[in-house]
Design an enzyme around this catalytic site. Structure first.
Site, PDB file in Angstrom:
ATOM      1  N   LYS A  92     -45.927  -6.466  52.206  1.00  0.00           N
ATOM      2  CA  LYS A  92     -46.771  -7.529  51.657  1.00  0.00           C
ATOM      3  C   LYS A  92     -48.045  -6.968  51.042  1.00  0.00           C
ATOM      4  CE  LYS A  92     -45.232 -11.822  52.688  1.00  0.00           C
ATOM      5  NZ  LYS A  92     -44.242 -12.026  53.688  1.00  0.00           N
ATOM      6  N   LYS A 128     -34.619  -9.591  50.340  1.00  0.00           N
ATOM      7  CA  LYS A 128     -34.417 -10.925  50.911  1.00  0.00           C
ATOM      8  C   LYS A 128     -35.031 -11.994  50.006  1.00  0.00           C
ATOM      9  CE  LYS A 128     -38.155 -12.213  54.051  1.00  0.00           C
ATOM     10  NZ  LYS A 128     -38.270 -13.607  53.666  1.00  0.00           N
ATOM     11  N   LYS A 166     -40.082 -17.038  50.044  1.00  0.00           N
ATOM     12  CA  LYS A 166     -40.739 -18.176  49.404  1.00  0.00           C
ATOM     13  C   LYS A 166     -41.992 -17.752  48.643  1.00  0.00           C
ATOM     14  CE  LYS A 166     -42.243 -20.147  53.752  1.00  0.00           C
ATOM     15  NZ  LYS A 166     -43.178 -19.149  54.293  1.00  0.00           N
TER      16      LYS A 166
HETATM   17  P1  ATP Z   1     -43.052 -15.382  52.872  1.00  0.00           P
HETATM   18  O1  ATP Z   1     -42.555 -14.711  51.624  1.00  0.00           O
HETATM   19  O2  ATP Z   1     -44.203 -16.289  52.668  1.00  0.00           O
HETATM   20  O3  ATP Z   1     -43.214 -14.442  54.025  1.00  0.00           O
HETATM   21  P2  ATP Z   1     -40.577 -16.175  53.943  1.00  0.00           P
HETATM   22  O4  ATP Z   1     -39.564 -16.761  53.034  1.00  0.00           O
HETATM   23  O5  ATP Z   1     -40.385 -14.774  54.394  1.00  0.00           O
HETATM   24  O6  ATP Z   1     -41.943 -16.381  53.235  1.00  0.00           O
HETATM   25  P3  ATP Z   1     -41.552 -17.002  56.522  1.00  0.00           P
HETATM   26  O7  ATP Z   1     -42.446 -18.183  56.631  1.00  0.00           O
HETATM   27  O8  ATP Z   1     -42.155 -15.630  56.597  1.00  0.00           O
HETATM   28  O9  ATP Z   1     -40.730 -17.140  55.172  1.00  0.00           O
HETATM   29  O10 ATP Z   1     -40.432 -17.109  57.608  1.00  0.00           O
HETATM   30  C1  ATP Z   1     -39.998 -18.336  58.161  1.00  0.00           C
HETATM   31  C2  ATP Z   1     -38.692 -18.139  58.840  1.00  0.00           C
HETATM   32  O11 ATP Z   1     -37.650 -18.026  57.871  1.00  0.00           O
HETATM   33  C3  ATP Z   1     -38.596 -16.875  59.692  1.00  0.00           C
HETATM   34  O12 ATP Z   1     -37.822 -17.173  60.837  1.00  0.00           O
HETATM   35  C4  ATP Z   1     -37.866 -15.922  58.807  1.00  0.00           C
HETATM   36  O13 ATP Z   1     -37.206 -14.916  59.538  1.00  0.00           O
HETATM   37  C5  ATP Z   1     -36.887 -16.849  58.104  1.00  0.00           C
HETATM   38  N1  ATP Z   1     -36.476 -16.314  56.815  1.00  0.00           N
HETATM   39  C6  ATP Z   1     -37.309 -16.018  55.793  1.00  0.00           C
HETATM   40  N2  ATP Z   1     -36.621 -15.574  54.740  1.00  0.00           N
HETATM   41  C7  ATP Z   1     -35.313 -15.569  55.110  1.00  0.00           C
HETATM   42  C8  ATP Z   1     -34.110 -15.200  54.464  1.00  0.00           C
HETATM   43  N3  ATP Z   1     -34.120 -14.758  53.222  1.00  0.00           N
HETATM   44  N4  ATP Z   1     -32.948 -15.326  55.152  1.00  0.00           N
HETATM   45  C9  ATP Z   1     -32.942 -15.781  56.423  1.00  0.00           C
HETATM   46  N5  ATP Z   1     -34.038 -16.139  57.085  1.00  0.00           N
HETATM   47  C10 ATP Z   1     -35.219 -16.045  56.456  1.00  0.00           C
HETATM   48 MG    MG Z   2     -41.877 -13.786  55.626  1.00  0.00          MG
END
Ligand code: ATP
Ligand code: MG
Length: 341
Positions: free
Chosen positions: A117, A207, A210
């Site tokens: 990040k 991955k 968001k």
């Molecule tokens: P950011 O980019 O803001 O970190 P993120 O998509 O990684 O967003 P988080 O809020 O960090 O989302 O994570 C929320 C939940 O979603 C966590 O349990 C994380 O492991 C899960 N998660 C995030 N991205 C994925 C993915 N691509 N596949 C499966 N689970 C995910």
């Molecule tokens: Mg995340």
């Protein structure tokens, strides 16, 4: 009573990756265990601005996050299910400070997500971004949560929470915190073989995230269903020319098969078998696009039917519960470290 706990950051619109990795897993577990477990589904709003956001949108995004939990199928009438905002339960921040002082700089520096990040947001690497896994440990340890359904990217942070809990239990010679279950136990509890990781549509070795600024890489839960279908149709695949589940050589195709299986509640092996030997990536994409489009239309209609007032009432109830439970735990810790008698 055991506690199952998870939260989804309310910074940007959640993606299909979040839905599959976090919402769906949590809701399946809630349905399975809420009769004899506490199920805490909180909104980690203090985690929302570890990376820059538009603050004028945050409050609305948090309320929407609550609606998403409800629309995804969390049974808000079950007395064992609690939805609350981290910012409305001060013990989270207070415990985080204490845990900070029992976490080594070296171990916190090993968190790979911080490294990733900080590359992405090189212009704004805050102490909050560095520190957030410790706040996350507080989120978990305050409630003695044993099971934390998470996506694969969060296991390193879970391990940190386990290390801090074990260290403090040893130091103060009492079971101050329940040590969360290990990664292997968590995965088993989620009925998975390994952690879920939905991939980016444009760069399937990464991955789906968001916070990614590439709109085409992700399906957001608020995407127009037609637009989402188009994103699937233009997802990056490969030149192998045959549909196979092979995350190493064919991550794009394997990702589509995974999305199809998860969104239709089918066993991945059955979906793989359906497509075995087929060669048209277009057919596979059309099927997955249809599945995702239907899901989004249905989900968005459910979200629209929930009012802000309803979401706020659910939060008020959850926050009363969370404050009661967390205050007791915080007091135990304050006693152990010598702040109160
Ligand atoms: P950011 O980019 O803001 O970190 P993120 O998509 O990684 O967003 P988080 O809020 O960090 O989302 O994570 C929320 C939940 O979603 C966590 O349990 C994380 O492991 C899960 N998660 C995030 N991205 C994925 C993915 N691509 N596949 C499966 N689970 C995910
Ligand atoms: Mg995340």
């Amino acid at each position: 009573m055991q506690t199952i706990l998870t939260g989804i950051r309310a910074n940007e619109e959640p993606t299909l990756g979040n839905f599959i990795g976090a919402y769906k897993t949590m809701i399946n577990l809630a349905n399975e265990h809420a009769a004899d477990s506490r199920v805490n589904m909180f909104v980690p709003d203090l985690h929302s601005f570890t990376t820059p956001i538009d603050h004028s949108k945050l409050y609305a995004q948090v309320i929407k996050g609550v609606k998403y939990y409800i629309a995804a199928g969390l049974d808000i009438n079950n007395p064992n299910i609690h939805i609350y905002r981290q910012s409305h339960v001060p013990a989270h921040s207070e415990l985080a400070w204490i845990l900070d002082c029992f976490t080594y700089f070296g171990e916190a520096s090993r968190m790979t997500q911080f490294k990733e990040k900080s590359e992405e947001h090189a212009d704004a690497i805050t102490v909050g971004l560095f520190n957030y896994p410790i706040l996350m440990a507080a989120d978990i340890l305050l409630y003695d949560a044993k099971y934390i359904p998470l996506g694969e990217d969060q296991f390193q942070h879970l391990e940190l929470a386990r290390d801090i809990a074990t260290r403090m239990n040893n130091k103060f010679d009492r079971e101050l915190f329940t040590v969360p279950a290990s990664e292997a136990e968590q995965v088993k509890f989620m009925h998975l073989e390994k952690g879920l990781r939905i991939r980016s549509l444009t760069e399937p070795t990464k991955k789906m995230s968001k916070s990614s600024t590439n709109e085409k890489s992700k399906i957001s839960l608020s995407d127009d269903p037609e637009v989402a279908a188009k994103k699937i149709m233009s997802a990056t695949t490969d030149n192998e020319g045959v549909i196979r589940f092979d995350m190493v050589n064919q991550p794009g195709v394997s990702n589509l098969l995974t999305i199809e299986a998860m969104m239709t509640d089918r066993d991945i092996q059955d979906v793989i078998a359906d497509w075995a030997g087929q060669t048209s990536y277009g057919d596979l994409k059309r099927k997955v696009a249809e599945t995702v489009k239907n899901f989004l239309s249905d989900f968005q209609a459910k979200v629209a039917a929930i009012s802000d007032e309803e979401a706020e009432a659910v939060l008020a109830k959850g926050e009363t519960y969370a404050n009661e439970v967390s205050k007791q735990k915080l007091a135990e810790v304050q006693r152990a470290v010598g702040l109160i008698r």
